[in-house]
Scaffold this motif. Structure first.
Motif, PDB file in Angstrom:
ATOM      1  N   LYS A   1     -66.661  -1.416  10.666  1.00 42.95           N
ATOM      2  CA  LYS A   1     -65.909  -1.631   9.657  1.00 42.95           C
ATOM      3  C   LYS A   1     -66.469  -2.535   8.935  1.00 42.95           C
ATOM      4  CE  LYS A   1     -61.875   1.496   9.640  1.00 42.95           C
ATOM      5  NZ  LYS A   1     -60.052   1.151   9.758  1.00 42.95           N
ATOM      6  N   TYR A   2     -67.005  -3.777  10.018  1.00 37.24           N
ATOM      7  CA  TYR A   2     -67.237  -4.825   9.417  1.00 37.24           C
ATOM      8  C   TYR A   2     -68.905  -4.691   8.479  1.00 37.24           C
ATOM      9  CZ  TYR A   2     -69.220  -9.405   8.696  1.00 37.24           C
ATOM     10  OH  TYR A   2     -69.864 -11.080   7.787  1.00 37.24           O
TER      11      TYR A   2
ATOM     12  N   THR B   1     -59.794  -4.675  -3.778  1.00 40.66           N
ATOM     13  CA  THR B   1     -58.281  -4.075  -4.174  1.00 40.66           C
ATOM     14  C   THR B   1     -58.621  -1.537  -3.817  1.00 40.66           C
ATOM     15  OG1 THR B   1     -57.850  -5.733  -5.006  1.00 40.66           O
ATOM     16  CG2 THR B   1     -56.700  -3.112  -5.410  1.00 40.66           C
ATOM     17  N   TYR B   2     -59.090  -1.540  -4.177  1.00 36.86           N
ATOM     18  CA  TYR B   2     -59.571  -0.330  -5.019  1.00 36.86           C
ATOM     19  C   TYR B   2     -60.503  -0.063  -3.312  1.00 36.86           C
ATOM     20  CZ  TYR B   2     -62.047   4.271  -6.745  1.00 36.86           C
ATOM     21  OH  TYR B   2     -63.126   5.419  -5.812  1.00 36.86           O
ATOM     22  N   TYR B   3     -61.257  -1.230  -2.354  1.00 34.28           N
ATOM     23  CA  TYR B   3     -61.328  -0.025  -1.335  1.00 34.28           C
ATOM     24  C   TYR B   3     -60.353  -0.512  -0.646  1.00 34.28           C
ATOM     25  CZ  TYR B   3     -66.466  -0.965  -2.839  1.00 34.28           C
ATOM     26  OH  TYR B   3     -67.469  -0.931  -3.139  1.00 34.28           O
ATOM     27  N   MET B   4     -59.504  -0.950  -0.774  1.00 32.31           N
ATOM     28  CA  MET B   4     -58.270  -1.508   0.297  1.00 32.31           C
ATOM     29  C   MET B   4     -56.992  -0.587   0.623  1.00 32.31           C
ATOM     30  SD  MET B   4     -56.853  -5.639   0.070  1.00 32.31           S
ATOM     31  CE  MET B   4     -57.821  -6.857   0.959  1.00 32.31           C
ATOM     32  N   SER B   5     -57.373   0.358  -1.071  1.00 35.34           N
ATOM     33  CA  SER B   5     -56.484   1.299  -1.609  1.00 35.34           C
ATOM     34  C   SER B   5     -56.416   2.272  -0.701  1.00 35.34           C
ATOM     35  CB  SER B   5     -55.507   1.690  -2.741  1.00 35.34           C
ATOM     36  OG  SER B   5     -57.230   2.172  -3.341  1.00 35.34           O
ATOM     37  N   VAL B   6     -58.095   2.005   0.082  1.00 35.56           N
ATOM     38  CA  VAL B   6     -58.174   3.364   1.079  1.00 35.56           C
ATOM     39  C   VAL B   6     -58.159   3.351   1.988  1.00 35.56           C
ATOM     40  CG1 VAL B   6     -59.800   5.560   0.941  1.00 35.56           C
ATOM     41  CG2 VAL B   6     -58.901   4.999  -1.426  1.00 35.56           C
ATOM     42  N   PHE B   7     -59.219   2.687   2.393  1.00 35.65           N
ATOM     43  CA  PHE B   7     -59.507   2.263   3.784  1.00 35.65           C
ATOM     44  C   PHE B   7     -58.692   0.710   4.407  1.00 35.65           C
ATOM     45  CE2 PHE B   7     -63.584   3.963   2.238  1.00 35.65           C
ATOM     46  CZ  PHE B   7     -63.240   5.189   2.948  1.00 35.65           C
ATOM     47  N   LYS B   8     -58.568   0.090   5.267  1.00 32.12           N
ATOM     48  CA  LYS B   8     -58.096  -0.587   5.664  1.00 32.12           C
ATOM     49  C   LYS B   8     -59.359  -1.262   6.612  1.00 32.12           C
ATOM     50  CE  LYS B   8     -55.007  -2.950   9.724  1.00 32.12           C
ATOM     51  NZ  LYS B   8     -55.634  -3.840   9.496  1.00 32.12           N
ATOM     52  N   LEU B   9     -59.342  -2.282   6.387  1.00 33.11           N
ATOM     53  CA  LEU B   9     -60.736  -3.341   6.316  1.00 33.11           C
ATOM     54  C   LEU B   9     -60.535  -4.143   7.577  1.00 33.11           C
ATOM     55  CD1 LEU B   9     -61.434  -4.962   2.027  1.00 33.11           C
ATOM     56  CD2 LEU B   9     -62.599  -2.829   3.879  1.00 33.11           C
ATOM     57  N   SER B  10     -61.807  -4.361   8.112  1.00 31.84           N
ATOM     58  CA  SER B  10     -61.854  -5.324   9.323  1.00 31.84           C
ATOM     59  C   SER B  10     -60.670  -6.704   8.847  1.00 31.84           C
ATOM     60  CB  SER B  10     -62.900  -5.794   9.953  1.00 31.84           C
ATOM     61  OG  SER B  10     -63.329  -6.469   9.513  1.00 31.84           O
ATOM     62  N   LYS B  11     -60.670  -7.476  10.258  1.00 36.14           N
ATOM     63  CA  LYS B  11     -60.161  -8.884   9.836  1.00 36.14           C
ATOM     64  C   LYS B  11     -60.702 -10.142   9.331  1.00 36.14           C
ATOM     65  CE  LYS B  11     -55.480  -8.144  12.932  1.00 36.14           C
ATOM     66  NZ  LYS B  11     -55.557  -8.794  14.585  1.00 36.14           N
ATOM     67  N   LYS B  12     -61.572  -9.490  10.002  1.00 37.99           N
ATOM     68  CA  LYS B  12     -62.965 -10.952  10.307  1.00 37.99           C
ATOM     69  C   LYS B  12     -63.394 -10.930   8.797  1.00 37.99           C
ATOM     70  CE  LYS B  12     -68.010 -11.494  11.614  1.00 37.99           C
ATOM     71  NZ  LYS B  12     -68.164 -10.692  12.388  1.00 37.99           N
TER      72      LYS B  12
ATOM     73  N   GLU C   1     -52.635 -13.229   0.434  1.00 36.60           N
ATOM     74  CA  GLU C   1     -52.773 -13.160   1.453  1.00 36.60           C
ATOM     75  C   GLU C   1     -53.774 -11.421   2.311  1.00 36.60           C
ATOM     76  OE1 GLU C   1     -49.504 -13.427   4.271  1.00 36.60           O
ATOM     77  OE2 GLU C   1     -49.733 -15.565   4.425  1.00 36.60           O
ATOM     78  N   LEU C   2     -55.969 -11.021   1.599  1.00 36.73           N
ATOM     79  CA  LEU C   2     -55.807 -10.240   1.832  1.00 36.73           C
ATOM     80  C   LEU C   2     -55.754  -9.023   3.439  1.00 36.73           C
ATOM     81  CD1 LEU C   2     -59.239 -11.067   1.018  1.00 36.73           C
ATOM     82  CD2 LEU C   2     -57.912 -10.119  -0.589  1.00 36.73           C
ATOM     83  N   GLU C   3     -55.328  -9.051   3.989  1.00 38.13           N
ATOM     84  CA  GLU C   3     -54.932  -8.690   4.930  1.00 38.13           C
ATOM     85  C   GLU C   3     -53.664  -7.944   4.860  1.00 38.13           C
ATOM     86  OE1 GLU C   3     -54.768  -8.519   9.890  1.00 38.13           O
ATOM     87  OE2 GLU C   3     -55.385 -10.332   8.846  1.00 38.13           O
ATOM     88  N   SER C   4     -52.708  -9.045   4.497  1.00 41.88           N
ATOM     89  CA  SER C   4     -51.248  -8.205   4.159  1.00 41.88           C
ATOM     90  C   SER C   4     -51.343  -7.786   3.100  1.00 41.88           C
ATOM     91  CB  SER C   4     -50.474  -9.383   4.418  1.00 41.88           C
ATOM     92  OG  SER C   4     -50.547 -10.108   2.966  1.00 41.88           O
TER      93      SER C   4
END
Length: 132
Positions: free
Chosen positions: A23-24, A64-75, A119-122
């Protein structure tokens, strides 16, 4: 009829159709977009409130648009947060500035003694939970 025929269908509405094992690597485009925006602003002399508004309104809205559909990697989330922190504290290649707050304190509310950045991950988890 004037319709275009597309032979390669890698993206739909700006999002990748297939995401590979990494995913990274699939979403590294987000980090590049953030970096390009920050590089355009580095030459300008901005006041701290101006920097804050630009970071909160523009930079934090890019993924934000990507985050609403996919879970991004922690890295990836940590690297984007690091870019935001470096810009906030005035990082330059030849200078090493002191970061007066840790990256975890930057995500705390202002009333709680933090700087009020997301906090981007949360935030990513919250947007995905909203879909459920």
């Amino acid at each position: 009829m004037g319709a275009r025929q597309q032979s390669c269908c890698e993206k739909y509405l700006g999002l990748p159709i297939t995401v590979g094992r990494s995913k990274y690597n699939s979403f590294r485009v987000i980090k590049d977009k953030v970096w390009k925006k920050l590089q355009n602003w580095k030459n300008q002399f901005l006041s701290p409130p101006g920097k804050e508004v630009l970071l909160k309104a523009v930079i934090q809205s890019i993924p934000t648009y990507y985050m609403s559909v996919f879970k991004l990697s922690k890295k990836l989330c940590k690297e984007i947060a690091a870019q935001i922190a470096k810009f906030w504290w005035g990082y330059k290649k030849e200078d090493s500035k002191i970061q007066w707050r840790s990256s975890t304190k930057m995500g705390v509310w202002k009333h709680g003694g933090g700087l009020g950045f997301r906090e981007l991950e949360s935030f990513n988890k919250a947007l995905l939970a909203k879909q459920c």
